[in-house]
Design a protein around this motif. Sequence first.
Motif, PDB file in Angstrom:
ATOM      1  N   SER A 103       2.038   7.525   3.405  1.00 25.75           N
ATOM      2  CA  SER A 103       1.196   8.698   3.608  1.00 25.75           C
ATOM      3  C   SER A 103      -0.211   8.415   3.104  1.00 25.75           C
ATOM      4  CB  SER A 103       1.782   9.922   2.892  1.00 25.75           C
ATOM      5  OG  SER A 103       1.902   9.668   1.507  1.00 25.75           O
ATOM      6  N   TYR A 104      -1.116   9.269   3.512  1.00 20.36           N
ATOM      7  CA  TYR A 104      -2.527   9.092   3.206  1.00 20.36           C
ATOM      8  C   TYR A 104      -2.781   9.182   1.704  1.00 20.36           C
ATOM      9  CZ  TYR A 104      -7.595   9.861   3.904  1.00 20.36           C
ATOM     10  OH  TYR A 104      -8.965   9.772   3.914  1.00 20.36           O
ATOM     11  N   SER A 105      -3.507   8.196   1.148  1.00 17.50           N
ATOM     12  CA  SER A 105      -3.792   8.191  -0.284  1.00 17.50           C
ATOM     13  C   SER A 105      -5.246   7.824  -0.513  1.00 17.50           C
ATOM     14  CB  SER A 105      -2.885   7.202  -1.020  1.00 17.50           C
ATOM     15  OG  SER A 105      -3.301   7.064  -2.362  1.00 17.50           O
ATOM     16  N   ILE A 106      -6.048   8.802  -0.916  1.00 13.61           N
ATOM     17  CA  ILE A 106      -7.453   8.501  -1.170  1.00 13.61           C
ATOM     18  C   ILE A 106      -7.621   7.725  -2.469  1.00 13.61           C
ATOM     19  CG2 ILE A 106      -8.312  10.422   0.181  1.00 13.61           C
ATOM     20  CD1 ILE A 106      -8.656  12.015  -2.362  1.00 13.61           C
ATOM     21  N   PHE A 107      -6.680   7.850  -3.396  1.00 14.60           N
ATOM     22  CA  PHE A 107      -6.767   7.065  -4.635  1.00 14.60           C
ATOM     23  C   PHE A 107      -6.578   5.582  -4.339  1.00 14.60           C
ATOM     24  CE2 PHE A 107      -4.863   5.225  -8.512  1.00 14.60           C
ATOM     25  CZ  PHE A 107      -5.890   5.495  -9.412  1.00 14.60           C
ATOM     26  N   VAL A 108      -5.628   5.268  -3.475  1.00 14.87           N
ATOM     27  CA  VAL A 108      -5.449   3.864  -3.075  1.00 14.87           C
ATOM     28  C   VAL A 108      -6.707   3.345  -2.387  1.00 14.87           C
ATOM     29  CG1 VAL A 108      -4.197   2.329  -1.504  1.00 14.87           C
ATOM     30  CG2 VAL A 108      -2.937   3.932  -2.956  1.00 14.87           C
ATOM     31  N   ASP A 109      -7.277   4.159  -1.498  1.00 14.91           N
ATOM     32  CA  ASP A 109      -8.508   3.736  -0.819  1.00 14.91           C
ATOM     33  C   ASP A 109      -9.642   3.515  -1.820  1.00 14.91           C
ATOM     34  OD1 ASP A 109      -7.399   3.766   1.742  1.00 14.91           O
ATOM     35  OD2 ASP A 109      -7.807   5.900   1.992  1.00 14.91           O
ATOM     36  N   TYR A 110      -9.677   4.314  -2.860  1.00 16.68           N
ATOM     37  CA  TYR A 110     -10.674   4.145  -3.921  1.00 16.68           C
ATOM     38  C   TYR A 110     -10.493   2.794  -4.620  1.00 16.68           C
ATOM     39  CZ  TYR A 110     -12.933   5.111  -8.461  1.00 16.68           C
ATOM     40  OH  TYR A 110     -13.691   5.064  -9.604  1.00 16.68           O
ATOM     41  N   LEU A 111      -9.251   2.417  -4.912  1.00 15.66           N
ATOM     42  CA  LEU A 111      -8.995   1.111  -5.528  1.00 15.66           C
ATOM     43  C   LEU A 111      -9.319  -0.025  -4.565  1.00 15.66           C
ATOM     44  CD1 LEU A 111      -5.633   1.813  -7.416  1.00 15.66           C
ATOM     45  CD2 LEU A 111      -7.961   1.872  -8.329  1.00 15.66           C
ATOM     46  N   LEU A 112      -9.009   0.158  -3.282  1.00 14.80           N
ATOM     47  CA  LEU A 112      -9.364  -0.863  -2.289  1.00 14.80           C
ATOM     48  C   LEU A 112     -10.872  -1.075  -2.253  1.00 14.80           C
ATOM     49  CD1 LEU A 112      -6.991   0.182   0.634  1.00 14.80           C
ATOM     50  CD2 LEU A 112      -6.812  -1.896  -0.737  1.00 14.80           C
ATOM     51  N   GLY A 113     -11.622   0.003  -2.490  1.00 11.66           N
ATOM     52  CA  GLY A 113     -13.075  -0.097  -2.497  1.00 11.66           C
ATOM     53  C   GLY A 113     -13.612  -0.951  -3.626  1.00 11.66           C
ATOM     54  N   GLN A 114     -12.783  -1.215  -4.638  1.00 13.33           N
ATOM     55  CA  GLN A 114     -13.199  -2.115  -5.721  1.00 13.33           C
ATOM     56  C   GLN A 114     -12.928  -3.572  -5.369  1.00 13.33           C
ATOM     57  OE1 GLN A 114     -14.662  -0.116  -7.907  1.00 13.33           O
ATOM     58  NE2 GLN A 114     -13.720   1.610  -6.820  1.00 13.33           N
ATOM     59  N   GLY A 115     -12.337  -3.801  -4.183  1.00 13.06           N
ATOM     60  CA  GLY A 115     -11.978  -5.161  -3.793  1.00 13.06           C
ATOM     61  C   GLY A 115     -10.617  -5.582  -4.287  1.00 13.06           C
ATOM     62  N   TRP A 116      -9.786  -4.621  -4.700  1.00 10.55           N
ATOM     63  CA  TRP A 116      -8.468  -4.917  -5.249  1.00 10.55           C
ATOM     64  C   TRP A 116      -7.372  -4.553  -4.254  1.00 10.55           C
ATOM     65  CZ3 TRP A 116      -9.746  -1.482 -10.079  1.00 10.55           C
ATOM     66  CH2 TRP A 116     -10.783  -2.085 -10.814  1.00 10.55           C
ATOM     67  N   ALA A 117      -6.343  -5.380  -4.186  1.00  6.71           N
ATOM     68  CA  ALA A 117      -5.137  -5.031  -3.440  1.00  6.71           C
ATOM     69  C   ALA A 117      -4.313  -4.048  -4.273  1.00  6.71           C
ATOM     70  CB  ALA A 117      -4.321  -6.278  -3.135  1.00  6.71           C
ATOM     71  N   VAL A 118      -3.463  -3.283  -3.596  1.00  3.27           N
ATOM     72  CA  VAL A 118      -2.604  -2.307  -4.275  1.00  3.27           C
ATOM     73  C   VAL A 118      -1.172  -2.487  -3.779  1.00  3.27           C
ATOM     74  CG1 VAL A 118      -2.133   0.130  -4.693  1.00  3.27           C
ATOM     75  CG2 VAL A 118      -4.499  -0.658  -4.499  1.00  3.27           C
ATOM     76  N   LEU A 119      -0.238  -2.573  -4.723  1.00  8.27           N
ATOM     77  CA  LEU A 119       1.187  -2.635  -4.407  1.00  8.27           C
ATOM     78  C   LEU A 119       1.855  -1.381  -4.957  1.00  8.27           C
ATOM     79  CD1 LEU A 119       3.845  -4.025  -3.502  1.00  8.27           C
ATOM     80  CD2 LEU A 119       3.900  -5.120  -5.772  1.00  8.27           C
ATOM     81  N   GLU A 120       2.449  -0.575  -4.072  1.00 10.12           N
ATOM     82  CA  GLU A 120       3.233   0.585  -4.478  1.00 10.12           C
ATOM     83  C   GLU A 120       4.712   0.234  -4.364  1.00 10.12           C
ATOM     84  OE1 GLU A 120       0.350   4.356  -3.473  1.00 10.12           O
ATOM     85  OE2 GLU A 120       1.772   3.723  -1.914  1.00 10.12           O
ATOM     86  N   THR A 121       5.467   0.532  -5.411  1.00  8.96           N
ATOM     87  CA  THR A 121       6.854   0.089  -5.488  1.00  8.96           C
ATOM     88  C   THR A 121       7.802   1.266  -5.629  1.00  8.96           C
ATOM     89  OG1 THR A 121       6.751  -0.114  -7.900  1.00  8.96           O
ATOM     90  CG2 THR A 121       6.109  -2.041  -6.621  1.00  8.96           C
ATOM     91  N   ASN A 122       8.981   1.164  -5.014  1.00  8.14           N
ATOM     92  CA  ASN A 122      10.049   2.153  -5.157  1.00  8.14           C
ATOM     93  C   ASN A 122      11.286   1.475  -5.735  1.00  8.14           C
ATOM     94  OD1 ASN A 122       8.470   4.185  -4.079  1.00  8.14           O
ATOM     95  ND2 ASN A 122       9.336   4.032  -2.025  1.00  8.14           N
ATOM     96  N   PRO A 123      11.301   1.238  -7.066  1.00  9.50           N
ATOM     97  CA  PRO A 123      12.429   0.543  -7.685  1.00  9.50           C
ATOM     98  C   PRO A 123      13.695   1.389  -7.667  1.00  9.50           C
ATOM     99  CG  PRO A 123      10.980   1.422  -9.366  1.00  9.50           C
ATOM    100  CD  PRO A 123      10.291   1.658  -8.044  1.00  9.50           C
ATOM    101  N   ARG A 124      14.812   0.793  -8.052  1.00  7.34           N
ATOM    102  CA  ARG A 124      16.064   1.549  -8.145  1.00  7.34           C
ATOM    103  C   ARG A 124      15.838   2.803  -8.992  1.00  7.34           C
ATOM    104  NH1 ARG A 124      19.344  -3.022 -11.393  1.00  7.34           N
ATOM    105  NH2 ARG A 124      17.885  -4.292 -10.180  1.00  7.34           N
ATOM    106  N   GLY A 125      16.505   3.887  -8.597  1.00  7.63           N
ATOM    107  CA  GLY A 125      16.238   5.184  -9.205  1.00  7.63           C
ATOM    108  C   GLY A 125      15.334   6.048  -8.353  1.00  7.63           C
ATOM    109  N   SER A 126      14.719   5.455  -7.313  1.00  9.24           N
ATOM    110  CA  SER A 126      13.852   6.209  -6.410  1.00  9.24           C
ATOM    111  C   SER A 126      14.674   6.941  -5.360  1.00  9.24           C
ATOM    112  CB  SER A 126      12.857   5.265  -5.715  1.00  9.24           C
ATOM    113  OG  SER A 126      12.064   4.567  -6.644  1.00  9.24           O
ATOM    114  N   THR A 127      14.039   7.887  -4.697  1.00  8.57           N
ATOM    115  CA  THR A 127      14.664   8.576  -3.574  1.00  8.57           C
ATOM    116  C   THR A 127      14.476   7.758  -2.293  1.00  8.57           C
ATOM    117  OG1 THR A 127      12.623   9.840  -3.319  1.00  8.57           O
ATOM    118  CG2 THR A 127      14.407  10.874  -4.544  1.00  8.57           C
ATOM    119  N   GLY A 128      15.181   8.175  -1.239  1.00  4.11           N
ATOM    120  CA  GLY A 128      14.991   7.571   0.077  1.00  4.11           C
ATOM    121  C   GLY A 128      16.041   6.567   0.493  1.00  4.11           C
ATOM    122  N   ARG A 129      16.918   6.190  -0.444  1.00  5.24           N
ATOM    123  CA  ARG A 129      17.947   5.192  -0.101  1.00  5.24           C
ATOM    124  C   ARG A 129      19.354   5.641  -0.498  1.00  5.24           C
ATOM    125  NH1 ARG A 129      17.514   0.134   1.677  1.00  5.24           N
ATOM    126  NH2 ARG A 129      15.445  -0.663   2.202  1.00  5.24           N
TER     127      ARG A 129
END
Length: 700
Positions: free
Chosen positions: A479-505
Motif C-alpha cells: 500500500s501507499y507509504s509516504i514515509f517510505v518515499d521520504y526515506l527513498l528521497g534520502q537515497g536509501w533502500a527500504v526493506l519492510e518485513t513480515n516475520p512470524r507472528g504477522s497476519t496474512g498467512r
Amino acid sequence: MSLTIWSRFTLVPFVLLAGIAAAEEKPATFPTNEQLRHFKAMGDPRLSPDGKQVLLRMVDATAEGAKGHLWLVPVDGSAARQLTYSPDADKTGERSGMWMPDGQSILFLAHRGEHTSLFLLPMNGGEAKAFELKVAPLADNSKLPGALPTAAPDAAKSAKDDKPEMVAIDVAGFRISPDGKAIALIADDPQTAGEKKQKDAKADAAWVDHDTHGSRLYLLNVASSKLTVAGVPFDVRGAEWSSDSSKLVVEREEPNGVSELGPSMSGWVVSMSDPAHPSKVDDLPATLEAAAWSEDGASLIYLAQAKHEAPPGYSDLYTYTLATKTTKNLTDGFDGSIGRMEPLPLKDGSILEIAEKGLTTTAIKYSPDGRASVIESPSATVSGLVTNSAESGFAFLGSSGGSAPQLFYTASLGEAPRALATPPLVPDGVKSLAPKRISWKSDGFTIDGMLYLPPQAATEKVPLVVEVHGGPLGAYLDSYSIFVDYLLGQGWAVLETNPRGSTGRGAAFAAANKNDLGGGDYRDIMAGVDYVLKTAPIDPAKLALTGYSYGGEMAGFVETKTERFKAIVSMAPVIDQNSEYGTEKGSWYDQWYFGKPWEHEADAWRQSPLSGVAHAKTPFLLIQGESDTTDPLGQSQEMYRALRQMKVHVDLVTYPRVDHGPLGGAIYGSPTNEPWHGFDARRRIVNFIAKSFGEPEPEK
C-alpha cells in the motif's frame, strides 16, 4: 504491547491520497519532510440511498490543522464538493457522516461548544442543527456513601430541587434505523453538577476499577426528539439494527478492568417494543466483536477469536442462528487473516468481509454454506467497503505501493470498479515508487517482505533501512507509504518485513512467535537482510533499522543481538516485559505470549530487550509519546538509562500530550493536530541515520 497498536496496515481508518500529476516543467521528486505536513487523508465512505453519491470524510493536512470535513463524491465521475465546514473553535471537524434512509439529510458528529453532539444537515439547503440530548444521569459519584460533601445540607431545600438533574451527553457513536424513525446512540455517562463541585474542590480521588460511570445505549425518536436509555448494562461498545428496524444487537464489555482477567464481551438483543428489558444471547463468545444481523433477521453475524490458537484479536467469521442456537464458523482453516471491517450482510444471505492474504487485502464474499469467492480489485489493498440498503452500488478505498489510494465504485460486484474524482490532496510533483515483493526462507517458514530501491541503486550500492511493523499481530501491505518515499528521497533502500507472528498467512503463522519474542522473529528479519544483500545492490556497511511499538521492541532486540547495523531507531517500544506488563493499559494480549511474568519469570526476562543490554554497542535513538498508555514512557526511559550506563550512544526524544497511536500516525505521515510532532521526529530519524552512515545531515 497491546492489540491496539499503530501499524501501516488496513486497520488504520484513513488512507493518504496522491494527487494530480505534477506540471510537466517540474520533474517529480520524493516528498520532503515539509511536504509530508501537506498530505491529506480520506476515509469512512457511505453510499447514498439512491446510489448516486458517496459521502466521504476528508481530513485536512497537518499544516492546515488536520480537521475532518464531509464531502460528496458523485459516482458519475463529476467533481466532488465539500459539504460541511467547522468554526475555528472546533479542532477536530465533522466525523461519522451517515445518510438518513430517505436520502434527504445526513447525520454527523462534531464537537461544537462544550459537547460532542449529533447534527442533522438537510440536503436541500440550510444549516446543520444539533439534537438537544440531555439525560438524567444514571451514575453520580458525588452521592456514593463516603463521598466528600462540598456544602452543608440545606434544610430549606424546595421540592423543585428534587427533580432529576438533566445533563447533556457527549455522543461517541450512532446508528440509524433502516426506517429512519430511531437512532441508537452510544454515550458515556455525563459529569453531574455534584461531581463537578467535588472536582473543583479537589475532592477528586479516583477509586481504580470501581467507577460507576460507563458508556450506555440510548434510543432517540427522530420525530419527537425523545431520548430514552436502553436496559443494556454499561459498558456498551457497539450496536447494529436489524433490517426491519425492530431490534438491535449490542456488544457490551464488562466494566472496570474485568478484561484484564480475560475476554469479557457479551451480546444482547434489544427489542424496540421493550428496550428497557434486553435479552442476553448466552451462546455468543466472550471475544465477540463487530456483530450484525443477517438480512432476514434470523441470524447474527460476527467476528470472534479464531478457532485455532492465535494471538488475541485474530478472528474468524461466524454466524449464529437464534432459533436453533447453532454456530457456524465460515473461515475455519483460512490461510490468510480475516476481519478488516465489520461484516457486511447482503440480501441474498451472503456476507462481505475484508481478508488479508500475504501482502495484499481483498474483499471476499461468503455464501451461507461457507463457500468463498474473491471480489477482484484494481488495487493491492481494499478497505472501507460499503453498499446501501438497495445494494444499488458498492464503494471502497483502494491503495497500492507506489500508486495513489483512491475511492472506487462499482454498480455491482461482478463489474470492474472504477476510480471516482476526489480532490487533489497531495502536493504537486511528489513521486512514489512501487515495491518489489520478495520472500525468503527462515527456519522452514516462508517470510514475506517488500523491497523499495531508490533510483541510485541502478548505478551503485545504496544504504538500507529495515522497517519492522507494530503488533506483533500486524503486517506490512502493498500500500501507499509516504514515509517510505521520504526515506527513498534520502537515497536509501527500504526493506519492510513480515516475520512470524504477522497476519496474512493463517493462524499458525500468527501464533508462531508465542513465548519466543526476539527469537524466531529476529531470525526471520535477519534472514531477510541476508537475502537482500545477496540479491540487491545494497551496501552492507550502511544498514539501519527502525520500528514502532512491536517494531520498536524488535529494534531493542536487534540492538542487543548484533552489531551489523550502523544505527537503530526504536519508537514507543517494549523494553522490559515485567514493568510494561504492570503499567500498560491492558495486559491480556501480552499474557497470551508469555504468561504472567511472576509465574514465568525466565520467559518474561528472556523476551525483554533489556535482558541483553550488556551486549549493546550500536547508536540508538528512542522516540516516545509522554502520554502513551500502550507502551508507557517508562519503557524508553529504562532503555535510555541502561544504554547510557553501558556507554552506548543513545538519544531519547519525548513528545508531550500524545498517546501511542497518534504519535505513530504523525511520524508515518497521517494528518495530526500536533503540527510538529511528526515533522520533528522524521527530521531526527533521518539525521540520526545519516550521521551514522557518515553522510551529511539532510534536515537542519
